[in-house]
Design a protein around this motif. Structure first.
Motif, PDB file in Angstrom:
ATOM      1  N   TYR A   1      23.427  10.718 -19.380  1.00 36.49           N
ATOM      2  CA  TYR A   1      22.062  10.434 -19.784  1.00 36.49           C
ATOM      3  C   TYR A   1      21.071  11.353 -19.071  1.00 36.49           C
ATOM      4  N   GLU A   2      21.243  11.522 -17.769  1.00 33.36           N
ATOM      5  CA  GLU A   2      20.323  12.361 -17.007  1.00 33.36           C
ATOM      6  C   GLU A   2      20.419  13.821 -17.441  1.00 33.36           C
ATOM      7  N   ALA A   3      21.632  14.287 -17.731  1.00 29.63           N
ATOM      8  CA  ALA A   3      21.790  15.665 -18.203  1.00 29.63           C
ATOM      9  C   ALA A   3      21.139  15.851 -19.564  1.00 29.63           C
ATOM     10  N   MET A   4      21.332  14.880 -20.457  1.00 31.12           N
ATOM     11  CA  MET A   4      20.733  14.964 -21.783  1.00 31.12           C
ATOM     12  C   MET A   4      19.214  14.917 -21.692  1.00 31.12           C
ATOM     13  N   MET A   5      18.663  14.038 -20.824  1.00 23.07           N
ATOM     14  CA  MET A   5      17.220  13.874 -20.724  1.00 23.07           C
ATOM     15  C   MET A   5      16.537  15.151 -20.234  1.00 23.07           C
ATOM     16  N   ARG A   6      17.200  15.875 -19.358  1.00 15.85           N
ATOM     17  CA  ARG A   6      16.598  17.117 -18.860  1.00 15.85           C
ATOM     18  C   ARG A   6      16.369  18.104 -20.003  1.00 15.85           C
ATOM     19  N   ILE A   7      17.327  18.138 -20.938  1.00 20.02           N
ATOM     20  CA  ILE A   7      17.198  19.048 -22.085  1.00 20.02           C
ATOM     21  C   ILE A   7      16.223  18.483 -23.113  1.00 20.02           C
ATOM     22  N   SER A   8      16.390  17.185 -23.453  1.00 18.50           N
ATOM     23  CA  SER A   8      15.609  16.584 -24.516  1.00 18.50           C
ATOM     24  C   SER A   8      14.126  16.524 -24.179  1.00 18.50           C
ATOM     25  N   SER A   9      13.788  16.283 -22.915  1.00 18.92           N
ATOM     26  CA  SER A   9      12.382  16.201 -22.535  1.00 18.92           C
ATOM     27  C   SER A   9      11.692  17.558 -22.638  1.00 18.92           C
ATOM     28  N   ARG A  10      12.463  18.644 -22.442  1.00 25.39           N
ATOM     29  CA  ARG A  10      11.889  19.986 -22.549  1.00 25.39           C
ATOM     30  C   ARG A  10      11.768  20.437 -24.003  1.00 25.39           C
TER      31      ARG A  10
ATOM     32  N   PRO B   1      11.515  18.311 -27.267  1.00 24.54           N
ATOM     33  CA  PRO B   1      11.493  17.014 -27.965  1.00 24.54           C
ATOM     34  C   PRO B   1      11.740  17.092 -29.463  1.00 24.54           C
ATOM     35  N   ASP B   2      11.528  18.256 -30.071  1.00 22.98           N
ATOM     36  CA  ASP B   2      11.708  18.368 -31.522  1.00 22.98           C
ATOM     37  C   ASP B   2      13.092  18.874 -31.919  1.00 22.98           C
ATOM     38  N   ILE B   3      13.912  19.142 -30.938  1.00 19.49           N
ATOM     39  CA  ILE B   3      15.247  19.669 -31.213  1.00 19.49           C
ATOM     40  C   ILE B   3      16.283  18.582 -30.913  1.00 19.49           C
ATOM     41  N   PRO B   4      17.201  18.309 -31.831  1.00 17.04           N
ATOM     42  CA  PRO B   4      18.207  17.272 -31.582  1.00 17.04           C
ATOM     43  C   PRO B   4      19.180  17.682 -30.487  1.00 17.04           C
ATOM     44  N   VAL B   5      19.387  16.784 -29.535  1.00 13.37           N
ATOM     45  CA  VAL B   5      20.340  16.997 -28.449  1.00 13.37           C
ATOM     46  C   VAL B   5      21.488  16.020 -28.638  1.00 13.37           C
ATOM     47  N   ARG B   6      22.706  16.509 -28.639  1.00  9.65           N
ATOM     48  CA  ARG B   6      23.865  15.651 -28.897  1.00  9.65           C
ATOM     49  C   ARG B   6      24.094  14.726 -27.714  1.00  9.65           C
ATOM     50  N   TYR B   7      24.302  13.437 -28.009  1.00 11.99           N
ATOM     51  CA  TYR B   7      24.604  12.439 -26.981  1.00 11.99           C
ATOM     52  C   TYR B   7      25.631  11.484 -27.567  1.00 11.99           C
ATOM     53  N   GLY B   8      26.906  11.687 -27.216  1.00 15.06           N
ATOM     54  CA  GLY B   8      27.965  10.916 -27.860  1.00 15.06           C
ATOM     55  C   GLY B   8      28.012  11.260 -29.336  1.00 15.06           C
TER      56      GLY B   8
ATOM     57  N   TYR C   1      15.073   8.635 -29.465  1.00 17.54           N
ATOM     58  CA  TYR C   1      15.698   8.146 -30.678  1.00 17.54           C
ATOM     59  C   TYR C   1      17.176   8.481 -30.726  1.00 17.54           C
ATOM     60  N   LEU C   2      17.991   7.460 -30.880  1.00 14.55           N
ATOM     61  CA  LEU C   2      19.411   7.682 -31.146  1.00 14.55           C
ATOM     62  C   LEU C   2      19.551   7.794 -32.664  1.00 14.55           C
ATOM     63  N   ALA C   3      19.760   9.000 -33.151  1.00 12.71           N
ATOM     64  CA  ALA C   3      19.786   9.258 -34.589  1.00 12.71           C
ATOM     65  C   ALA C   3      21.173   9.704 -35.024  1.00 12.71           C
ATOM     66  N   TYR C   4      21.629   9.153 -36.168  1.00 10.25           N
ATOM     67  CA  TYR C   4      22.876   9.630 -36.745  1.00 10.25           C
ATOM     68  C   TYR C   4      22.699  11.060 -37.240  1.00 10.25           C
TER      69      TYR C   4
ATOM     70  N   SER D   1      20.388   9.629 -41.362  1.00 11.14           N
ATOM     71  CA  SER D   1      21.515  10.384 -41.908  1.00 11.14           C
ATOM     72  C   SER D   1      21.166  11.145 -43.191  1.00 11.14           C
ATOM     73  N   ASP D   2      19.975  10.911 -43.740  1.00 18.01           N
ATOM     74  CA  ASP D   2      19.511  11.658 -44.912  1.00 18.01           C
ATOM     75  C   ASP D   2      18.686  12.887 -44.532  1.00 18.01           C
ATOM     76  N   ASN D   3      18.459  13.109 -43.223  1.00 16.76           N
ATOM     77  CA  ASN D   3      17.470  14.090 -42.807  1.00 16.76           C
ATOM     78  C   ASN D   3      17.963  15.088 -41.765  1.00 16.76           C
ATOM     79  N   PHE D   4      17.503  16.326 -41.937  1.00 11.83           N
ATOM     80  CA  PHE D   4      17.550  17.327 -40.872  1.00 11.83           C
ATOM     81  C   PHE D   4      16.130  17.383 -40.302  1.00 11.83           C
ATOM     82  N   PHE D   5      15.849  16.532 -39.337  1.00  9.25           N
ATOM     83  CA  PHE D   5      14.473  16.393 -38.879  1.00  9.25           C
ATOM     84  C   PHE D   5      13.916  17.686 -38.290  1.00  9.25           C
TER      85      PHE D   5
END
Length: 398
Positions: A96-105, A107-114, A123-126, A166-170
């Motif tokens: 979680y901490e590793a993901m947050m460091r990337i995601s917070s920098r 925010p508009d780019i999806p970061v894989r988490y599980g 947001y946990l998005a499919y 799951s319908d979107n490439f945000f």
């Protein structure tokens, strides 16, 4: 110095021996429990606890007996679930901490988490489902819908498709196009088909939970308004206020990762004064479906989408006691749970059927033609997300 070193060595040996004895005692106690009095439930993973299978020559030779012993010990050994939870919590926190460091920098780019994408650390998005992967399944659904529409010309059919993550490439603003593919092939007038459109991350944030796959109180009320508009209803049930249930709601996505401590959010609901109606669930009369009213009155202490809005029962009947407004059959999935009572306020009776559990709950297979005749149904609404329209469990038999 020599005597001191020997003394320290003896102490270490004694400590090691004690630790070894303790470990053996724990294993022996776990073995005893496994063989003599095994527990029934693995509470941490919310499933039946594994037990040792009766040994046979075949199971010994192919290794399945040894596997069953290993699986049983992992559930029955003392503190096994506590140790597993501790390990998973530490692992989740590091990830979680590793993901947050990337995601917070970014925010508009999806970061894989599980198995999910994370946007802005919230947001946990499919991941998007590619249209090519569901085309054959959608074709089967189109054929199924068109066959039923043709077989029942006196019944009005409606289709409501719920777009979601799951319908979107945000990040690019593109969509998979599953609804458009479906709607262009189903033989219904355009005013009897509608989609719950999610065009961007802001809409997703407003209308869906961050940690659960269902729509939020705002999203479900929007879904009710849009579904009701297809039938021409304008006298809608209006919310009488918003109620905050909890600040620590961890939905299905969060639970699937074991990340309830990292991903949680507030859970709010609207307060409604629902019209009086008699309700049956699988043939049994009940006081209510779900606990929206009780939750709004502060009488509920455990919160999940299903607990508040109702479960995926095979059949639910809402009888308003009126005549002349017609009967509606809603064939859907868990999304429609949140709007069933709202839709029921506009009809004499609303029948909700979930094909995943109908036969198990009712003791017989569902046959549409018989059901339409028995309950004098004049309108049918298909309602659900991509999974609903692309999984064969939801195909209707006539």
């Amino acid at each position: 110095m020599v005597k001191s070193a020997e003394k320290n060595k003896r102490i270490r040996n004694i400590c090691n021996g004690l630790m070894l004895c303790l470990a053996q005692l724990v294993l022996l106690a776990g073995l005893a429990r496994t063989l003599v009095k095994p527990k029934d439930i693995n509470l941490y993973e919310n499933r039946p606890a594994n037990r040792v299978a009766a040994p046979t020559l075949a199971s010994w030779l192919d290794g399945t007996f040894q596997d069953s012993v290993e699986a049983a010990l992992s559930d029955q050994v003392l503190l096994a679930q506590t140790m597993k939870k501790t390990y998973n919590d530490i692992e989740n926190q590091i990830r979680y901490e590793a993901m947050m460091r990337i995601s917070s920098r970014h925010p508009d780019i999806p970061v894989r988490y599980g198995k999910f994408f994370v946007y802005g650390g919230k947001y946990l998005a499919y991941p998007p489902t590619m249209l090519e992967s569901v085309t054959e399944a959608l074709d089967r659904r189109v054929e199924n819908c068109n066959r039923l529409i043709a077989a029942h010309p006196d019944v009005s059919f409606y289709l409501y498709y719920i777009e979601r993550d799951s319908d979107n490439f945000f990040d690019s603003g593109e969509k998979t196009g599953a609804y458009e593919y479906l709607a262009s092939r189903v033989n219904l007038p355009k005013d009897r088909m509608k989609k719950f459109a999610v065009d961007d991350l802001e809409t997703f944030e407003r209308d869906f939970y961050q940690t659960d796959h269902h729509w939020s109180y705002q999203g479900s009320y929007r879904g009710y308004r849009e579904a009701a508009s297809m039938f021409g209803f304008t006298d809608l049930v209006e919310p009488e206020g918003r109620v905050s249930l909890t600040d620590h709601f961890a939905g299905s996505k969060s639970r699937s990762l074991g990340a309830q401590g990292q991903f949680f959010e507030p859970m709010d609901i609207y307060r409604f004064s629902f019209p009086s109606m008699a309700i049956q669930i699988c043939g049994q009369s009940v006081e209510d479906y779900g606990q929206q009213t009780a939750a709004a009155e502060g009488k509920v202490t455990s919160f999940s989408y299903g607990e508040i809005y109702g479960q995926d029962d095979g059949e639910i009947i809402f009888d308003s006691g009126t005549t002349g407004r017609g009967n509606l059959l809603m064939v859907g999935e868990s999304y429609d749970n949140a709007i069933l009572k709202l839709m029921a306020s506009h009809f004499d009776r609303v029948y909700s059927v979930d094909l995943r559990s109908y036969e198990k709950d009712m003791g017989k297979p569902f046959r549409l033609a018989d059901y339409l005749d028995e309950h004098r149904i004049t309108k049918v609404l298909w309602v659900g997300c991509m999974n609903y329209f692309s999984v064969d469990d939801f195909l209707l038999e006539d």
